[in-house]
Design a protein around this motif. Structure first.
Motif, PDB file in Angstrom:
ATOM      1  N   ILE A  68      27.367  20.071  25.413  1.00  0.00           N
ATOM      2  CA  ILE A  68      27.499  21.524  25.371  1.00  0.00           C
ATOM      3  C   ILE A  68      28.923  21.925  25.741  1.00  0.00           C
ATOM      4  O   ILE A  68      29.682  21.139  26.317  1.00  0.00           O
ATOM      5  N   ALA A  69      29.259  23.173  25.400  1.00  0.00           N
ATOM      6  CA  ALA A  69      30.481  23.807  25.878  1.00  0.00           C
ATOM      7  C   ALA A  69      30.063  24.813  26.951  1.00  0.00           C
ATOM      8  O   ALA A  69      29.192  25.663  26.711  1.00  0.00           O
ATOM      9  N   LEU A  70      30.644  24.703  28.136  1.00  0.00           N
ATOM     10  CA  LEU A  70      30.351  25.641  29.219  1.00  0.00           C
ATOM     11  C   LEU A  70      31.218  26.876  29.019  1.00  0.00           C
ATOM     12  O   LEU A  70      32.455  26.780  29.032  1.00  0.00           O
ATOM     13  N   VAL A  71      30.573  28.029  28.812  1.00  0.00           N
ATOM     14  CA  VAL A  71      31.291  29.260  28.474  1.00  0.00           C
ATOM     15  C   VAL A  71      31.017  30.333  29.514  1.00  0.00           C
ATOM     16  O   VAL A  71      30.019  30.287  30.254  1.00  0.00           O
ATOM     17  N   GLY A  92      22.985  20.769  38.059  1.00  0.00           N
ATOM     18  CA  GLY A  92      23.019  21.823  39.061  1.00  0.00           C
ATOM     19  C   GLY A  92      24.345  21.959  39.774  1.00  0.00           C
ATOM     20  O   GLY A  92      24.543  22.930  40.527  1.00  0.00           O
ATOM     21  N   ALA A  93      25.271  21.044  39.568  1.00  0.00           N
ATOM     22  CA  ALA A  93      26.574  21.121  40.232  1.00  0.00           C
ATOM     23  C   ALA A  93      27.331  22.356  39.732  1.00  0.00           C
ATOM     24  O   ALA A  93      27.331  22.675  38.546  1.00  0.00           O
ATOM     25  N   ILE A  94      27.993  23.079  40.673  1.00  0.00           N
ATOM     26  CA  ILE A  94      28.732  24.289  40.323  1.00  0.00           C
ATOM     27  C   ILE A  94      30.060  23.903  39.677  1.00  0.00           C
ATOM     28  O   ILE A  94      30.844  23.128  40.234  1.00  0.00           O
ATOM     29  N   VAL A  95      30.299  24.445  38.490  1.00  0.00           N
ATOM     30  CA  VAL A  95      31.528  24.169  37.756  1.00  0.00           C
ATOM     31  C   VAL A  95      32.537  25.304  37.944  1.00  0.00           C
ATOM     32  O   VAL A  95      33.730  25.061  38.116  1.00  0.00           O
ATOM     33  N   ALA A  96      32.069  26.549  37.935  1.00  0.00           N
ATOM     34  CA  ALA A  96      32.969  27.699  38.090  1.00  0.00           C
ATOM     35  C   ALA A  96      32.187  28.893  38.616  1.00  0.00           C
ATOM     36  O   ALA A  96      30.962  28.978  38.466  1.00  0.00           O
ATOM     37  N   LYS A  97      32.950  29.806  39.258  1.00  0.00           N
ATOM     38  CA  LYS A  97      32.366  31.068  39.718  1.00  0.00           C
ATOM     39  C   LYS A  97      33.258  32.216  39.272  1.00  0.00           C
ATOM     40  O   LYS A  97      34.493  32.118  39.285  1.00  0.00           O
ATOM     41  N   LEU A  98      32.584  33.307  38.854  1.00  0.00           N
ATOM     42  CA  LEU A  98      33.298  34.517  38.467  1.00  0.00           C
ATOM     43  C   LEU A  98      33.242  35.536  39.603  1.00  0.00           C
ATOM     44  O   LEU A  98      32.428  35.415  40.535  1.00  0.00           O
ATOM     45  N   HIS A  99      34.110  36.538  39.526  1.00  0.00           N
ATOM     46  CA  HIS A  99      34.156  37.591  40.545  1.00  0.00           C
ATOM     47  C   HIS A  99      32.819  38.331  40.564  1.00  0.00           C
ATOM     48  O   HIS A  99      32.454  39.016  39.612  1.00  0.00           O
ATOM     49  N   ASP A 100      32.071  38.210  41.681  1.00  0.00           N
ATOM     50  CA  ASP A 100      30.683  38.706  41.714  1.00  0.00           C
ATOM     51  C   ASP A 100      30.414  39.699  42.841  1.00  0.00           C
ATOM     52  O   ASP A 100      29.268  39.862  43.276  1.00  0.00           O
ATOM     53  N   VAL A 101      31.459  40.402  43.312  1.00  0.00           N
ATOM     54  CA  VAL A 101      31.275  41.339  44.427  1.00  0.00           C
ATOM     55  C   VAL A 101      30.308  42.456  44.044  1.00  0.00           C
ATOM     56  O   VAL A 101      29.389  42.800  44.814  1.00  0.00           O
ATOM     57  N   GLN A 102      30.466  43.038  42.883  1.00  0.00           N
ATOM     58  CA  GLN A 102      29.593  44.137  42.464  1.00  0.00           C
ATOM     59  C   GLN A 102      28.154  43.669  42.309  1.00  0.00           C
ATOM     60  O   GLN A 102      27.210  44.378  42.703  1.00  0.00           O
ATOM     61  N   GLY A 173      34.633  17.551  30.457  1.00  0.00           N
ATOM     62  CA  GLY A 173      35.763  17.347  29.563  1.00  0.00           C
ATOM     63  C   GLY A 173      37.027  17.955  30.137  1.00  0.00           C
ATOM     64  O   GLY A 173      37.180  18.102  31.354  1.00  0.00           O
ATOM     65  N   LEU A 174      37.940  18.342  29.277  1.00  0.00           N
ATOM     66  CA  LEU A 174      39.212  18.910  29.709  1.00  0.00           C
ATOM     67  C   LEU A 174      39.027  20.346  30.203  1.00  0.00           C
ATOM     68  O   LEU A 174      38.201  21.098  29.683  1.00  0.00           O
ATOM     69  N   ARG A 175      39.823  20.717  31.215  1.00  0.00           N
ATOM     70  CA  ARG A 175      39.790  22.089  31.743  1.00  0.00           C
ATOM     71  C   ARG A 175      40.604  22.974  30.814  1.00  0.00           C
ATOM     72  O   ARG A 175      41.783  22.737  30.559  1.00  0.00           O
ATOM     73  N   LEU A 176      39.968  24.051  30.306  1.00  0.00           N
ATOM     74  CA  LEU A 176      40.599  24.911  29.313  1.00  0.00           C
ATOM     75  C   LEU A 176      41.060  26.246  29.881  1.00  0.00           C
ATOM     76  O   LEU A 176      41.681  27.041  29.161  1.00  0.00           O
ATOM     77  N   VAL A 177      40.743  26.538  31.144  1.00  0.00           N
ATOM     78  CA  VAL A 177      41.193  27.766  31.813  1.00  0.00           C
ATOM     79  C   VAL A 177      41.656  27.406  33.217  1.00  0.00           C
ATOM     80  O   VAL A 177      41.450  26.285  33.692  1.00  0.00           O
ATOM     81  N   SER A 185      33.620  37.197  27.614  1.00  0.00           N
ATOM     82  CA  SER A 185      32.325  36.585  27.322  1.00  0.00           C
ATOM     83  C   SER A 185      32.461  35.628  26.149  1.00  0.00           C
ATOM     84  O   SER A 185      32.995  35.982  25.098  1.00  0.00           O
ATOM     85  N   GLY A 186      32.011  34.384  26.341  1.00  0.00           N
ATOM     86  CA  GLY A 186      32.095  33.376  25.299  1.00  0.00           C
ATOM     87  C   GLY A 186      33.299  32.467  25.412  1.00  0.00           C
ATOM     88  O   GLY A 186      33.421  31.513  24.626  1.00  0.00           O
ATOM     89  N   THR A 187      34.200  32.729  26.354  1.00  0.00           N
ATOM     90  CA  THR A 187      35.369  31.867  26.538  1.00  0.00           C
ATOM     91  C   THR A 187      34.924  30.492  27.030  1.00  0.00           C
ATOM     92  O   THR A 187      34.170  30.380  28.002  1.00  0.00           O
ATOM     93  N   VAL A 188      35.391  29.429  26.364  1.00  0.00           N
ATOM     94  CA  VAL A 188      35.027  28.067  26.752  1.00  0.00           C
ATOM     95  C   VAL A 188      35.832  27.661  27.979  1.00  0.00           C
ATOM     96  O   VAL A 188      37.068  27.739  27.991  1.00  0.00           O
ATOM     97  N   ILE A 189      35.136  27.229  29.017  1.00  0.00           N
ATOM     98  CA  ILE A 189      35.787  26.797  30.255  1.00  0.00           C
ATOM     99  C   ILE A 189      36.046  25.288  30.220  1.00  0.00           C
ATOM    100  O   ILE A 189      37.128  24.822  30.539  1.00  0.00           O
ATOM    101  N   THR A 190      35.049  24.520  29.823  1.00  0.00           N
ATOM    102  CA  THR A 190      35.173  23.072  29.664  1.00  0.00           C
ATOM    103  C   THR A 190      33.962  22.590  28.862  1.00  0.00           C
ATOM    104  O   THR A 190      33.150  23.402  28.411  1.00  0.00           O
TER     105      THR A 190
END
Length: 350
Positions: A68-71, A92-102, A173-177, A185-190
């Protein structure tokens, strides 16, 4: 006297003619006789029972068992990035987190509202036992609680989307960001690939469709590893054929714990259709005549006899014998064009 001389001359001429004829014809007949009785030099081989392996070759492409592509599920900033390129991560391992204050604030707000509504609902239920309040008020409060519960579920789901986790164990795979980047939305992270098993997709001609079964063994090679062979089995057969090429796509599964095989590789696939013991001879021994097949079998006195045989499956260079010969019989494989039944041979090769 003249007549006597003439007769003598004729007698001498006839005698000379007979003598010359004798000298001319007798050696030729002797040579023909010797040539007819000379043994013909041929190569022979014994009828053997050995493994008859029918297989087909094809070119295939490596495919990850899961890939899969993680987006990014939404538009926001990346606050955390946990990507070790090429490293294994567990499900279940965390790959990335987005700004989630709201999102977290919304969940906290709804949890407070829900607690207050539940307290009011409990108070109305107590009053309802003494019939001091209307049933309509109790129903109205129950509706408010249910509505808030639904809103809280939505808020929690939105909060969960801000954390991107591995849905299965595999290799990143490779880190793309980069951390801190604003992503849409839809941006591939890895990417994430399960490489413990590599699937290989290859095409097989329609002619062999009836012979292919799940679990059949396959052997795979790749130019990167030379003559090293990788072994697997047929794991899936497409339900449809390509109407243009008249081929069916087949998938094989190959254990890949050492990670030598990678998705996208060009693979040489050998699919084994049949592997059984069968009585065989070289194809060169066959003498086709109309719709029948014959061979020249050799007896104990090195005399050949034309023998009809019934053949079965063919593989490159060999043919199965169903009847007409027994294991251990000797047949001629080279020099057949010089033979006929009853000729004596000289076995010079096998």
């Amino acid at each position: 006297m003249t007549k006597l001389h003439s007769k003598l001359i004729w007698v001498i001429l006839i005698a000379l003619t007979v003598f010359v004829g004798y000298l001319y014809f007798m050696p030729k007949q002797t040579n023909d006789s010797q040539r007819g009785s000379a043994a013909v030099a041929v190569s022979t081989a014994k009828v053997e029972t050995k493994a008859m392996i029918r297989s087909i070759s094809s070119l295939g492409t490596g495919i990850a068992n899961n890939s899969i592509a993680l987006v990014s599920p939404t538009n926001d900033f990346i606050t955390e990035l946990h990507i070790s390129e090429g490293k294994h991560v567990k499900r279940g391992a965390i790959v990335a987190k987005l700004h989630d204050v709201q999102e977290r604030a919304r969940v906290t707000e709804l949890e407070g509202v829900l607690e207050d509504q539940k307290r009011q609902l409990a108070r109305l239920k107590n009053l309802a036992t003494s019939q001091a309040t209307a049933q309509s008020l109790l129903d109205e409060q129950q509706t408010k609680v249910n509505t808030t519960l639904a809103q809280l579920d939505i808020a929690k789901a939105q909060l969960a989307e801000m954390t991107i986790s591995a849905p299965f164990s595999g290799y990143l795979g490779l880190r793309l960001v980069s951390e801190g980047a604003y992503v849409n939305s839809g941006t591939v992270i890895t990417t994430l690939d399960d490489l413990s098993v590599l699937r290989v997709a290859f095409s097989v001609a329609e002619h062999y469709l009836a012979d292919i079964k799940l679990g059949m063994p396959i052997t795979v090679t790749n130019s990167a590893y030379g003559d090293i062979e990788f072994f697997g089995k047929v794991s899936a057969i497409d339900t449809r054929l390509d109407p243009i090429t008249r081929t069916v796509t087949v998938h094989g599964a190959l254990p890949n714990e050492d990670l030598r095989l990678r998705p996208g590789m060009l693979l040489n696939v050998q699919l084994e259709l049949d592997n059984r013991m069968a009585m065989q001879i070289s194809e060169k021994a066959l003498v086709p005549q109309q719709q029948k097949q014959f061979v020249y079998s050799v007896d104990a006195n090195n005399v050949v006899h034309q023998t009809e045989v019934t053949i079965g499956q063919r593989i490159p260079g060999w043919v199965e014998i169903l009847s007409g010969l027994n294991e251990g019989d000797v047949v001629v494989v080279e020099g057949i064009q010089k033979l006929r039944s009853g000729v004596t041979i000289n076995q010079v090769g096998s």
